[in-house]
Design a protein around this motif. Sequence first.
Motif, PDB file in Angstrom:
ATOM      1  N   LYS A   1       0.850  -1.188   0.000  1.00 21.61           N
ATOM      2  CA  LYS A   1       0.000   0.000   0.000  1.00 21.61           C
ATOM      3  C   LYS A   1       0.887   1.240   0.000  1.00 21.61           C
ATOM      4  CE  LYS A   1      -3.676  -2.421   2.472  1.00 21.61           C
ATOM      5  NZ  LYS A   1      -4.522  -2.472   3.698  1.00 21.61           N
ATOM      6  N   LEU A   2       0.931   1.913  -1.128  1.00 24.47           N
ATOM      7  CA  LEU A   2       1.853   3.041  -1.291  1.00 24.47           C
ATOM      8  C   LEU A   2       1.509   4.188  -0.354  1.00 24.47           C
ATOM      9  CD1 LEU A   2       4.289   3.972  -2.949  1.00 24.47           C
ATOM     10  CD2 LEU A   2       2.715   4.995  -4.576  1.00 24.47           C
TER      11      LEU A   2
ATOM     12  N   LYS B   1      -9.161  11.944 -12.788  1.00 24.26           N
ATOM     13  CA  LYS B   1      -9.574  10.838 -11.927  1.00 24.26           C
ATOM     14  C   LYS B   1      -8.421   9.888 -11.619  1.00 24.26           C
ATOM     15  CE  LYS B   1     -14.389  10.616 -13.548  1.00 24.26           C
ATOM     16  NZ  LYS B   1     -15.414   9.714 -14.172  1.00 24.26           N
ATOM     17  N   TYR B   2      -7.333  10.004 -12.400  1.00 27.09           N
ATOM     18  CA  TYR B   2      -6.268   9.003 -12.310  1.00 27.09           C
ATOM     19  C   TYR B   2      -4.925   9.555 -11.827  1.00 27.09           C
ATOM     20  CZ  TYR B   2      -9.765   6.611 -15.084  1.00 27.09           C
ATOM     21  OH  TYR B   2     -10.946   6.062 -15.513  1.00 27.09           O
ATOM     22  N   LEU B   3      -4.859  10.849 -11.564  1.00 27.04           N
ATOM     23  CA  LEU B   3      -3.577  11.434 -11.160  1.00 27.04           C
ATOM     24  C   LEU B   3      -3.111  10.923  -9.797  1.00 27.04           C
ATOM     25  CD1 LEU B   3      -3.950  15.117 -12.423  1.00 27.04           C
ATOM     26  CD2 LEU B   3      -2.528  13.299 -13.383  1.00 27.04           C
ATOM     27  N   GLN B   4      -4.054  10.469  -8.969  1.00 26.47           N
ATOM     28  CA  GLN B   4      -3.686   9.935  -7.654  1.00 26.47           C
ATOM     29  C   GLN B   4      -3.816   8.405  -7.619  1.00 26.47           C
ATOM     30  OE1 GLN B   4      -2.395  11.969  -5.175  1.00 26.47           O
ATOM     31  NE2 GLN B   4      -2.419  13.357  -6.936  1.00 26.47           N
ATOM     32  N   LEU B   5      -3.850   7.784  -8.801  1.00 27.91           N
ATOM     33  CA  LEU B   5      -4.033   6.332  -8.869  1.00 27.91           C
ATOM     34  C   LEU B   5      -2.933   5.583  -8.138  1.00 27.91           C
ATOM     35  CD1 LEU B   5      -5.811   4.068 -10.061  1.00 27.91           C
ATOM     36  CD2 LEU B   5      -4.347   4.105 -12.093  1.00 27.91           C
ATOM     37  N   GLU B   6      -1.711   6.102  -8.193  1.00 27.27           N
ATOM     38  CA  GLU B   6      -0.589   5.437  -7.519  1.00 27.27           C
ATOM     39  C   GLU B   6      -0.848   5.263  -6.026  1.00 27.27           C
ATOM     40  OE1 GLU B   6       2.912   4.344  -8.865  1.00 27.27           O
ATOM     41  OE2 GLU B   6       1.126   3.940 -10.038  1.00 27.27           O
ATOM     42  N   PHE B   7      -1.554   6.207  -5.439  1.00 26.89           N
ATOM     43  CA  PHE B   7      -1.801   6.170  -3.997  1.00 26.89           C
ATOM     44  C   PHE B   7      -3.079   5.391  -3.660  1.00 26.89           C
ATOM     45  CE2 PHE B   7       0.352  10.117  -5.140  1.00 26.89           C
ATOM     46  CZ  PHE B   7       1.501  10.011  -4.388  1.00 26.89           C
ATOM     47  N   LYS B   8      -4.037   5.410  -4.557  1.00 23.37           N
ATOM     48  CA  LYS B   8      -5.333   4.793  -4.279  1.00 23.37           C
ATOM     49  C   LYS B   8      -5.389   3.311  -4.650  1.00 23.37           C
ATOM     50  CE  LYS B   8      -7.888   9.120  -5.024  1.00 23.37           C
ATOM     51  NZ  LYS B   8      -8.877   9.824  -5.884  1.00 23.37           N
ATOM     52  N   GLN B   9      -4.615   2.929  -5.675  1.00 19.62           N
ATOM     53  CA  GLN B   9      -4.683   1.555  -6.174  1.00 19.62           C
ATOM     54  C   GLN B   9      -3.835   0.624  -5.316  1.00 19.62           C
ATOM     55  OE1 GLN B   9      -6.364   0.079  -9.188  1.00 19.62           O
ATOM     56  NE2 GLN B   9      -5.865  -1.559  -7.764  1.00 19.62           N
TER      57      GLN B   9
ATOM     58  N   CYS C   1      10.451   9.389   1.518  1.00 19.58           N
ATOM     59  CA  CYS C   1      10.147   8.676   0.267  1.00 19.58           C
ATOM     60  C   CYS C   1      11.407   8.387  -0.546  1.00 19.58           C
ATOM     61  CB  CYS C   1       9.138   9.448  -0.574  1.00 19.58           C
ATOM     62  SG  CYS C   1       8.415   8.460  -1.888  1.00 19.58           S
ATOM     63  N   ASN C   2      11.547   7.171  -0.908  1.00 19.78           N
ATOM     64  CA  ASN C   2      12.661   6.744  -1.743  1.00 19.78           C
ATOM     65  C   ASN C   2      12.670   7.533  -3.052  1.00 19.78           C
ATOM     66  OD1 ASN C   2      13.881   5.032  -3.909  1.00 19.78           O
ATOM     67  ND2 ASN C   2      14.254   3.645  -2.212  1.00 19.78           N
ATOM     68  N   SER C   3      13.849   8.020  -3.459  1.00 16.57           N
ATOM     69  CA  SER C   3      13.930   8.833  -4.675  1.00 16.57           C
ATOM     70  C   SER C   3      13.463   8.059  -5.900  1.00 16.57           C
ATOM     71  CB  SER C   3      15.359   9.336  -4.891  1.00 16.57           C
ATOM     72  OG  SER C   3      16.263   8.245  -5.030  1.00 16.57           O
ATOM     73  N   LEU C   4      13.699   6.735  -5.934  1.00 19.18           N
ATOM     74  CA  LEU C   4      13.217   5.911  -7.043  1.00 19.18           C
ATOM     75  C   LEU C   4      11.692   5.888  -7.063  1.00 19.18           C
ATOM     76  CD1 LEU C   4      15.586   2.798  -6.899  1.00 19.18           C
ATOM     77  CD2 LEU C   4      15.699   4.726  -8.476  1.00 19.18           C
TER      78      LEU C   4
ATOM     79  N   GLU D   1       8.897   7.175  -9.863  1.00 15.43           N
ATOM     80  CA  GLU D   1       7.818   6.290 -10.312  1.00 15.43           C
ATOM     81  C   GLU D   1       6.467   6.985 -10.243  1.00 15.43           C
ATOM     82  OE1 GLU D   1       6.233   3.179 -12.085  1.00 15.43           O
ATOM     83  OE2 GLU D   1       8.367   3.192 -11.552  1.00 15.43           O
ATOM     84  N   ILE D   2       6.231   7.675  -9.149  1.00 12.61           N
ATOM     85  CA  ILE D   2       4.964   8.394  -8.975  1.00 12.61           C
ATOM     86  C   ILE D   2       4.808   9.454 -10.053  1.00 12.61           C
ATOM     87  CG2 ILE D   2       3.697   9.974  -7.451  1.00 12.61           C
ATOM     88  CD1 ILE D   2       5.075   8.405  -5.093  1.00 12.61           C
ATOM     89  N   ARG D   3       5.880  10.216 -10.282  1.00 14.90           N
ATOM     90  CA  ARG D   3       5.834  11.288 -11.281  1.00 14.90           C
ATOM     91  C   ARG D   3       5.607  10.725 -12.686  1.00 14.90           C
ATOM     92  NH1 ARG D   3      10.021  14.121  -9.124  1.00 14.90           N
ATOM     93  NH2 ARG D   3      11.577  13.756 -10.737  1.00 14.90           N
ATOM     94  N   ALA D   4       6.308   9.640 -13.005  1.00 11.12           N
ATOM     95  CA  ALA D   4       6.153   9.019 -14.324  1.00 11.12           C
ATOM     96  C   ALA D   4       4.718   8.534 -14.532  1.00 11.12           C
ATOM     97  CB  ALA D   4       7.133   7.853 -14.472  1.00 11.12           C
ATOM     98  N   SER D   5       4.137   7.945 -13.501  1.00  9.48           N
ATOM     99  CA  SER D   5       2.772   7.431 -13.620  1.00  9.48           C
ATOM    100  C   SER D   5       1.764   8.561 -13.772  1.00  9.48           C
ATOM    101  CB  SER D   5       2.429   6.575 -12.399  1.00  9.48           C
ATOM    102  OG  SER D   5       3.241   5.412 -12.378  1.00  9.48           O
ATOM    103  N   GLN D   6       1.999   9.678 -13.100  1.00 15.60           N
ATOM    104  CA  GLN D   6       1.091  10.816 -13.234  1.00 15.60           C
ATOM    105  C   GLN D   6       1.184  11.432 -14.630  1.00 15.60           C
ATOM    106  OE1 GLN D   6       2.476  12.984  -9.715  1.00 15.60           O
ATOM    107  NE2 GLN D   6       0.498  12.620  -8.725  1.00 15.60           N
ATOM    108  N   ILE D   7       2.388  11.459 -15.192  1.00 14.03           N
ATOM    109  CA  ILE D   7       2.556  11.980 -16.558  1.00 14.03           C
ATOM    110  C   ILE D   7       1.867  11.054 -17.552  1.00 14.03           C
ATOM    111  CG2 ILE D   7       4.283  12.347 -18.374  1.00 14.03           C
ATOM    112  CD1 ILE D   7       6.112  13.488 -16.127  1.00 14.03           C
ATOM    113  N   HIS D   8       1.997   9.757 -17.368  1.00 12.37           N
ATOM    114  CA  HIS D   8       1.305   8.791 -18.231  1.00 12.37           C
ATOM    115  C   HIS D   8      -0.207   9.021 -18.168  1.00 12.37           C
ATOM    116  CE1 HIS D   8      -0.010   4.765 -19.692  1.00 12.37           C
ATOM    117  NE2 HIS D   8       1.168   4.716 -20.303  1.00 12.37           N
ATOM    118  N   ALA D   9      -0.727   9.286 -16.973  1.00 13.41           N
ATOM    119  CA  ALA D   9      -2.171   9.464 -16.773  1.00 13.41           C
ATOM    120  C   ALA D   9      -2.712  10.731 -17.428  1.00 13.41           C
ATOM    121  CB  ALA D   9      -2.488   9.482 -15.278  1.00 13.41           C
TER     122      ALA D   9
END
Length: 400
Positions: free
Chosen positions: A349-350, A383-391, A360-363, A367-375
């Motif tokens: 659970k992130l 609806k998906y910018l916080q997916l890393e934290f909710k999923q 927070c680990n720099s890696l 990862e969080i930033r990359a996933s938000q850019i993809h979204a």
Amino acid sequence: MKAAGIIVEYNPFHNGHLYHLQKTKEITGADVVVAVMSGNFIQRGEPAIVNKWARTKMALLNGVDVVFELPFAYACNSAEVFAYGAISILNSLGVNWVVFGSEAGDISLLKKIAMHLAFEEEEFRKYLKIYLKEGHSFPKARELALKKVSSEDFEFLPNNILGVEYIKWILRTDSKIEPLTIKRVGSLYNDPNLGSGSFCSATAIRQNINNLELIRDKMPPFSYQVLMEEIESGRGPVSLNDFFEFFLYRAIVYKDFLKEQFDVKEGLENRFYNHIFSSSSLEDLLSKVKTKRYTLTRLQRIFIHCLVDSKVNQKTLLSTKPYIRVLGFNSRGKRYLNSIKEKVKYITKLDSYIMKNPECNSLLELEIRASQIHALKYKEFHKYLQLEFKQHPIYIPSRE
């Protein structure tokens, strides 16, 4: 539990991947198959056509037991760094085997080539230096140097190269993992043609993604269904050209933004600046920047890292242990995770992990930033910018 490791991208999961998975189970007899999978950006410097959660679902529905994340900094990188990150994770998990596809299908041959790279004898280093001075890209210079020091008949094809890198890092880390290889069947890695059989490359599927009926028979039914759901929901397909305007924005607002970015050196930033405002597309820009030393794939990776504002250093990555994050599991995978939880610290659970580790680990930050850019390229992206934290990890009961 005896565990077999596989290193994957599943962009998307197709019939060749299912063959690899089934052969892995057959030749190892493993109790569980664990996959280390790239996140939302892949090794060749492109966004995944659908996000990692959808691809995790594809993996689990087709018989993978646990999916772990290969962090962005490793996933979108050279074969050497990609392989190091994946093998490091499998080492931490203590798997018994790593099973990968290769064009050669000959593990003894791959081991012989890997020995040259793992220990880099003086003669090899001498030739490598010569070819780099001649202006060759690092992969090409290394290929030419290997041909000088080895009498083996080895083809420098994508899966062969990755396989050699996996073995190299197994040797360098004194790992107990046993490497095994399966001969790649069907089309080559980058073949854009769908062909008439049931096997084709992921490249061919991506290039025909706008005609879903053409690719239906190239994918297992579960994979095709998940892909359809993602596209119908507006969460794909995501392509590299989707991000060109973001790159232009950074160039306009931050004139020196390329300095100190990942893998930007030898005045490469000037080649970008000289052409960026006269280019009609990303493809046009990269064709103008490309040189003998900087291949198209390498430039695509640089482009992605610039979007994410990644200043990671390769030497640092090769001396860092990646975090262990679970993306999904089935019933067997759940038993496996329970069996290793006393020895392996893994993230499920992130949101709660970050609360306990506010630095927070720099890696993980990357990862969080990359996933938000993809979204940003999804329909209703907000609806998906916080997916890393909710999923939380996806759970699918095993079909046993």
